[in-house]
Design a protein around this motif. Structure first.
Motif, mmCIF file in Angstrom:
data_model
loop_
_atom_site.group_PDB
_atom_site.id
_atom_site.type_symbol
_atom_site.label_atom_id
_atom_site.label_comp_id
_atom_site.label_asym_id
_atom_site.label_seq_id
_atom_site.Cartn_x
_atom_site.Cartn_y
_atom_site.Cartn_z
ATOM 1 N N ASP B 44 0.864 -1.174 0.000
ATOM 2 C CA ASP B 44 0.000 0.000 0.000
ATOM 3 C C ASP B 44 0.903 1.226 0.000
ATOM 4 O OD1 ASP B 44 -1.613 2.110 0.564
ATOM 5 O OD2 ASP B 44 -2.656 1.160 2.254
ATOM 6 N N PRO B 45 0.769 2.080 -1.008
ATOM 7 C CA PRO B 45 1.669 3.238 -1.093
ATOM 8 C C PRO B 45 1.640 4.129 0.142
ATOM 9 C CG PRO B 45 0.149 3.180 -2.972
ATOM 10 C CD PRO B 45 -0.170 2.001 -2.123
ATOM 11 N N VAL B 46 0.537 4.059 0.887
ATOM 12 C CA VAL B 46 0.456 4.872 2.095
ATOM 13 C C VAL B 46 1.581 4.517 3.066
ATOM 14 C CG1 VAL B 46 -0.983 5.262 4.150
ATOM 15 C CG2 VAL B 46 -2.007 5.322 1.888
ATOM 16 N N ARG B 47 2.108 3.304 2.934
ATOM 17 C CA ARG B 47 3.157 2.867 3.859
ATOM 18 C C ARG B 47 4.574 3.197 3.386
ATOM 19 N NH1 ARG B 47 -0.156 3.339 7.268
ATOM 20 N NH2 ARG B 47 -1.998 2.060 7.063
ATOM 21 N N LEU B 48 4.675 3.885 2.272
ATOM 22 C CA LEU B 48 6.012 4.189 1.747
ATOM 23 C C LEU B 48 6.856 4.995 2.731
ATOM 24 C CD1 LEU B 48 5.427 5.022 -2.022
ATOM 25 C CD2 LEU B 48 6.899 3.233 -1.073
ATOM 26 N N TYR B 49 6.182 5.798 3.547
ATOM 27 C CA TYR B 49 6.941 6.620 4.491
ATOM 28 C C TYR B 49 7.792 5.760 5.424
ATOM 29 C CZ TYR B 49 3.838 5.449 8.360
ATOM 30 O OH TYR B 49 3.150 4.772 9.321
ATOM 31 N N LEU B 50 7.316 4.539 5.675
ATOM 32 C CA LEU B 50 8.071 3.658 6.573
ATOM 33 C C LEU B 50 9.422 3.288 5.978
ATOM 34 C CD1 LEU B 50 5.206 1.347 7.839
ATOM 35 C CD2 LEU B 50 6.690 2.766 9.278
ATOM 36 N N VAL B 51 9.444 3.077 4.683
ATOM 37 C CA VAL B 51 10.704 2.727 4.027
ATOM 38 C C VAL B 51 11.652 3.941 4.052
ATOM 39 C CG1 VAL B 51 11.721 1.741 1.960
ATOM 40 C CG2 VAL B 51 9.366 1.219 2.532
ATOM 41 N N ARG B 52 11.089 5.099 3.791
ATOM 42 C CA ARG B 52 11.914 6.315 3.832
ATOM 43 C C ARG B 52 12.465 6.552 5.236
ATOM 44 N NH1 ARG B 52 7.350 8.523 0.785
ATOM 45 N NH2 ARG B 52 6.627 9.671 2.600
ATOM 46 N N SER B 53 11.585 6.375 6.236
ATOM 47 C CA SER B 53 12.011 6.598 7.615
ATOM 48 C C SER B 53 13.108 5.630 8.010
ATOM 49 C CB SER B 53 10.837 6.413 8.579
ATOM 50 O OG SER B 53 9.809 7.294 8.254
ATOM 51 N N MET B 54 12.952 4.401 7.559
ATOM 52 C CA MET B 54 13.919 3.368 7.936
ATOM 53 C C MET B 54 15.287 3.682 7.360
ATOM 54 S SD MET B 54 13.513 -0.105 9.077
ATOM 55 C CE MET B 54 14.498 -1.575 9.011
ATOM 56 N N VAL B 55 15.328 4.046 6.100
ATOM 57 C CA VAL B 55 16.641 4.289 5.507
ATOM 58 C C VAL B 55 17.271 5.531 6.138
ATOM 59 C CG1 VAL B 55 16.140 5.780 3.494
ATOM 60 C CG2 VAL B 55 17.908 4.037 3.350
ATOM 61 N N ALA B 56 16.447 6.523 6.473
ATOM 62 C CA ALA B 56 16.985 7.731 7.110
ATOM 63 C C ALA B 56 17.524 7.397 8.497
ATOM 64 C CB ALA B 56 15.907 8.808 7.199
ATOM 65 N N ALA B 57 16.776 6.576 9.222
ATOM 66 C CA ALA B 57 17.210 6.223 10.575
ATOM 67 C C ALA B 57 18.540 5.478 10.538
ATOM 68 C CB ALA B 57 16.138 5.382 11.265
ATOM 69 N N ILE B 58 18.668 4.560 9.592
ATOM 70 C CA ILE B 58 19.928 3.814 9.472
ATOM 71 C C ILE B 58 21.061 4.760 9.093
ATOM 72 C CG2 ILE B 58 21.163 2.055 8.153
ATOM 73 C CD1 ILE B 58 18.493 0.561 7.857
ATOM 74 N N ALA B 59 20.808 5.590 8.096
ATOM 75 C CA ALA B 59 21.882 6.428 7.567
ATOM 76 C C ALA B 59 22.350 7.468 8.581
ATOM 77 C CB ALA B 59 21.409 7.119 6.285
ATOM 78 N N ILE B 60 21.423 8.004 9.354
ATOM 79 C CA ILE B 60 21.823 8.982 10.364
ATOM 80 C C ILE B 60 22.755 8.335 11.372
ATOM 81 C CG2 ILE B 60 21.013 10.285 12.355
ATOM 82 C CD1 ILE B 60 18.570 11.033 10.769
#
Lengths: 439, 162
Positions: B44-60
């Motif tokens: 569900d595209p509504v959940r795309l934010y989770l993928v973005r958040s995850m990669v940002a959290a890892i990268a930070i």
């Protein structure tokens, strides 16, 4: 730095009040070329030497209802900023320069903390200038750790600020003094009498925590920061308070819990994350909030009280730092010549169709001869679907002999535009005023 | 197909290196080994934010610079959006993040009814190849359907300003 000088600088730390030593330190700092490895060391030593100044300022404000620890953090970050901006050749001595800067920052913090959660993040506001400063020095964007060291704050504080996507945005313009105060969480907290004694069963601190969490929409860590507690304490107090509210409903009709929940819902609907845009379309998530919360609690440190049956029903915008800002768009006309679409939040493939709708409406309406301005100031993420909307809008405008303009101040917008090559095709501006003025 | 990956991460306090330049050693970020993290979502595209958040959290936390973090969010969003539109309804988007202090990568996959390879002449694909160091996509048979994979990696080399 020579051994001798290093020794003198160390001494300096012990005698911050010694103006001459301090002045000598700043003179040496000014004399070191950018990029000199000794520069950062000396700069940090100067910040350390002046810590008593920051603490002193913080202590003056401690009776204004903010935790001193928090005030100190603000003061120290402001001090570090002052050290960077100080120019000895301008004549002032450092203390004369720094004291008003630090006091101003702390005072502003005390004032803002009582107004809006959004403004109650002085650190987030310092991140912008600090990012710019470091970017210039490093010739690349800084990392969160570099920012934390630069501002003498914890890395965790920076994580929170960065994930909240504020670091890349220019600091908000100062509000005019006579601006109408926004309705804020804290004002709603102050108006707690109107809840009709609902939370009377709780002691004052617990009541404040409950209201900040569910009415104000603050995360547990932010509440901890604000009240000078550990997050663990906040979490424990919160679950204890909620349990208590369930056991002892304060009102005969429906009980505290039901009323609380009703209020909690109302509180969450007033999301200031959407910013100045108030449009029904901005409430995209209102239907799916509880499921979103289930996922988001995983992110929220996993310390949610173990009452899933209740907690799941509490909608909250508090986990925004991980869910990102909600999408919103509102149209307004400026002069006869412009229609401005103020877009905020994350423009991904979910939000893009809604933006398209607004674009089509503009071209359908009799206003198609106006210039369409996309104000992307509050956009925190722009996916290819969003870029496609801009490209399509440019095509539609061209067919009608008009143009579109894009206000794109932050990197989260300029970067995708650049990758798409749209920055070469679309006129972009740093702020709305210059987009409108450009004839 | 997926690179060998350790589960979890090891952190040995004794292994914190002392900095040869004499700078104080920050305790903020322990030295990290490569690790993987799985995220499974409904398509569900509504959940795309989770993928973005995850990669940002890892990268930070791996101390990537802020500009690179913005780029990473764009890349994973584009990848997963591309996959979601091809996915069979009511299936899962499976994301495996591969992180280390040196690089971050993601292999994402969905089950699709279409055996068509992901087109390379789209803006989306250009965005991926511009922002990532390496991007690839491939399809494997899976039951009566086709499993579509996209993979990218990006090294921690600091983003070039501008």
């Amino acid at each position: 730095l020579s051994e001798e000088q290093a020794g003198r600088d160390r001494e300096l730390s012990g005698r911050a009040e010694d103006h001459a030593e301090l002045a000598g330190g700043f003179a040496r700092l000014a004399g070191l070329p950018q990029g000199d490895p000794g520069r950062r060391e000396l700069r940090d030593r100067l910040v350390t030497a002046c810590l008593p100044l920051a603490y002193d300022v913080a202590s003056r404000y401690r009776d204004r209802g903010r935790a001193e620890e928090e005030l100190r953090r603000v003061a120290v970050a402001a001090l570090a900023d002052a050290v960077d901006r100080y120019r000895p050749d301008r004549g002032d001595d450092f203390l004369a320069f720094a004291v008003p800067v630090v006091m101003g920052e702390v005072r502003r913090y005390c004032r803002d903390a009582g107004r809006a959660p959004r403004a109650a993040r002085p650190l987030a506001e310092l991140l912008g200038p600090a990012t710019a400063e470091l970017a210039q020095r490093l010739n690349r964007a800084p990392t969160a750790r570099e920012l934390a060291e630069h501002l003498h704050v914890g890395v965790e504080d920076v994580y929170e600020g960065v994930v909240a996507a504020s670091a890349h945005q220019a600091p908000p313009p100062p509000e005019p003094a006579d601006a109408a105060p926004r309705t804020t969480a804290v004002e709603r907290v102050d108006g707690r009498e109107s809840i009709g004694g609902l939370l009377d069963g709780l002691d004052e601190r617990d009541r404040e925590i409950v209201l900040l969490r569910f009415d104000g929409g603050l995360s547990q860590s932010r509440i901890a920061e604000r009240l000078g507690l550990s997050q663990l304490e906040v979490s424990d107090r919160l679950s204890h308070a909620l349990a208590r509210l369930r056991e002892h409903p304060g009102e005969p009709d429906g009980g505290a819990e039901a009323v609380t929940r009703r209020r909690l819902r109302a509180g969450s609907a007033i999301s200031d994350k959407v910013g100045p845009v108030e449009h029904p379309a901005a409430q995209r998530s209102s239907g799916g909030e509880s499921t979103q919360l289930q996922e988001a609690t995983v992110a929220e440190t996993g310390r949610q009280p173990a009452q899933p049956d209740r907690i799941d029903e509490v909608p909250t915008p508090a986990t925004m730092q991980l869910t990102g800002a909600e999408f919103g768009v509102a149209a307004e006309s400026i002069e006869p010549a412009f229609t401005v679409l103020r877009v905020s939040g994350e423009v991904d493939m979910v939000a893009a169709p809604e933006l398209t709708e607004h674009v089509q409406q503009h071209f359908r309406a009799g206003s198609a001869d106006r210039t369409l301005v996309f104000d992307l100031t509050d956009v925190t993420f722009l996916a290819s679907a969003g870029l496609a909307v801009l490209a399509e809008a440019a095509n539609l405008a061209a067919e009608r002999g008009t143009t579109i303009r894009v206000v794109a101040p932050s990197r989260s917008v300029t970067r995708p535009l650049e990758v798409a090559g749209l920055d070469r095709v679309l006129p972009t501006y740093a702020d709305l005023a210059s987009a409108i003025e450009d004839r | 197909v997926i690179a060998s990956a350790q589960t979890g991460r090891r952190f040995d306090h004794a292994a914190v290196p002392s900095d040869s330049r004499g700078d104080r050693v920050s305790t903020a970020r322990p030295p990290t080994d490569a690790f993987v993290a799985d995220l499974r979502l409904t398509t569900d595209p509504v959940r795309l934010y989770l993928v973005r958040s995850m990669v940002a959290a890892i990268a930070i936390r791996e101390d990537f610079d802020l500009d690179t973090i913005e780029d990473l969010k764009l890349v994973v969003d584009e990848m997963c959006a591309t996959l979601i539109v091809r996915a069979r309804p009511n299936t899962e988007l499976a994301c495996k993040f591969e992180g280390s202090a040196q690089s971050i990568g993601l292999v994402a996959t969905v089950l699709s009814d279409s055996p068509e390879p992901i087109p390379r002449n789209t803006f989306g694909w250009r965005l991926l190849t511009t922002l990532a160091d390496e991007v690839s996509s491939w399809i494997t048979p899976d039951g009566d359907g086709h499993r579509v994979h996209i993979r990218f990696s990006k090294s921690a080399a600091m983003a070039i300003p501008g």
